[in-house]
Design a protein around this motif. Sequence first.
Motif, PDB file in Angstrom:
ATOM      1  N   HIS A 100      55.575  38.089  58.499  1.00 49.50           N
ATOM      2  CA  HIS A 100      56.722  38.886  58.943  1.00 49.50           C
ATOM      3  C   HIS A 100      57.400  39.657  57.810  1.00 49.50           C
ATOM      4  N   GLY A 101      57.389  39.112  56.626  1.00 54.64           N
ATOM      5  CA  GLY A 101      58.042  39.813  55.518  1.00 54.64           C
ATOM      6  C   GLY A 101      58.501  38.841  54.456  1.00 54.64           C
ATOM      7  N   MET A 102      59.664  38.237  54.678  1.00 56.01           N
ATOM      8  CA  MET A 102      60.196  37.304  53.688  1.00 56.01           C
ATOM      9  C   MET A 102      59.289  36.089  53.517  1.00 56.01           C
ATOM     10  N   ASP A 103      58.613  35.684  54.604  1.00 58.30           N
ATOM     11  CA  ASP A 103      57.699  34.551  54.495  1.00 58.30           C
ATOM     12  C   ASP A 103      56.600  34.843  53.482  1.00 58.30           C
ATOM     13  N   PHE A 104      56.073  36.078  53.514  1.00 57.31           N
ATOM     14  CA  PHE A 104      55.047  36.464  52.547  1.00 57.31           C
ATOM     15  C   PHE A 104      55.648  36.612  51.156  1.00 57.31           C
ATOM     16  N   SER A 105      56.825  37.209  51.080  1.00 59.77           N
ATOM     17  CA  SER A 105      57.492  37.407  49.791  1.00 59.77           C
ATOM     18  C   SER A 105      57.749  36.078  49.092  1.00 59.77           C
ATOM     19  N   ARG A 109      56.094  33.907  45.092  1.00 62.15           N
ATOM     20  CA  ARG A 109      57.147  33.929  44.070  1.00 62.15           C
ATOM     21  C   ARG A 109      56.781  33.233  42.767  1.00 62.15           C
ATOM     22  N   ASN A 110      55.805  32.364  42.782  1.00 54.48           N
ATOM     23  CA  ASN A 110      55.357  31.763  41.526  1.00 54.48           C
ATOM     24  C   ASN A 110      53.843  31.618  41.553  1.00 54.48           C
ATOM     25  N   ILE A 115      48.531  31.235  44.347  1.00 54.84           N
ATOM     26  CA  ILE A 115      47.169  30.677  44.463  1.00 54.84           C
ATOM     27  C   ILE A 115      46.959  30.078  45.853  1.00 54.84           C
ATOM     28  N   ILE A 116      47.929  29.273  46.296  1.00 55.15           N
ATOM     29  CA  ILE A 116      47.823  28.634  47.616  1.00 55.15           C
ATOM     30  C   ILE A 116      47.805  29.681  48.724  1.00 55.15           C
TER      31      ILE A 116
END
Length: 364
Positions: A100-105, A109-110, A115-116
């Motif tokens: 959706h957006g933030m879930d991917f963002s 983030r690290n 990697i996961i």
Amino acid sequence: MKFLLITLEYFPFKGGIANYYTNLAYHWPADERLFILNNNNHELLRRRGLFKWTKSISKLYHYIKKNKIDYVIVGHVLPLGIAMYLVSKILKTRYTVILHGMDFSYATRNSWKRIINKTILKSADKIIAANSYTAKLCSDFLKNYSKILVVNPGAKDFSNFNEELVEEIKIKNNLQNHQIIFSLGRLVKRKGFDYVIRSLKNILLKRPDSNILYLIAGRGPELEYLKKIAYENFGDNWEKYISFIGEISEAEKWALFSLSDIFIMPSRNINGDFEGFGIVYLEANLAKKPVIAGNSGGVSDVVENGVNGLLVDPENVDEISNAILYLLDNEEKRLKMGEWGRDRALLNFNWKKQVQNIYRFLNY
């Protein structure tokens, strides 16, 4: 074929993601079985603990085996995608991830999350993005666009405005003889309500006799911050121009759309926290209201500049105030944009049509 949707957000939860999955289930083809596994009763996540999500591994494994599931739709890449990836290695069950957006963002983030996330998405049969912006982010991340499809949310049309409620709200909030600018959403900074307040000062400096009233509906952690911005710009007189009306019902929402001249929500991107789509823009259009939106995130999928609304730099007070004045000063254009917006919403953002697009893609 038996499908399973796994999600952490589902009716009666509110919000864009819960709305997306609830409508996906509701409009799923009647001749195909879609099972739903959600976390409403903590079936997927433990109530406490560092690795709450590990519960979903066994739950998902046994659910797929028991119900002979052929295909899984994963509603959250993290953490549910981890569980599905592990289970798929054992059961060989194919899966699609919806982003959706933030879930991917947040999932990039690290280095460990990246990697996961990449492992989950590369192993997925397909990927669905709820907006073009997220699809582009995902494509750049994976260096592959071939298995990604954009399927925007839809919006439910309303039947009729409650005229008695419209009149009641008008009298209660003293809305007679005002030009109404309306915002609706969670009171968080990325929604841009603070910049709208600042833009009103610009307008009133140019037109001291203006009869503009800005209504803000919704709750959230930034209410006091927004009141502070209002006071800084208008002093003790701020309630003459700005009204915080709190959480509203569905009927009140449509009544307020009816009473407003413009809907505005100039969302911005704050450290990867961005508007994935914005169903509320569609709802405003369905009520024949033009919208003003920030040109960030996935908003350009729903707001076509100059057609159903105006896109502005969400951090440019001059652009926002000029957009407001343009629409307020051009009644014919304002009404046309509202009409075009309604026609566009009904044609392009019909839930049944959107779900059919998902179903065909999964079966392709």
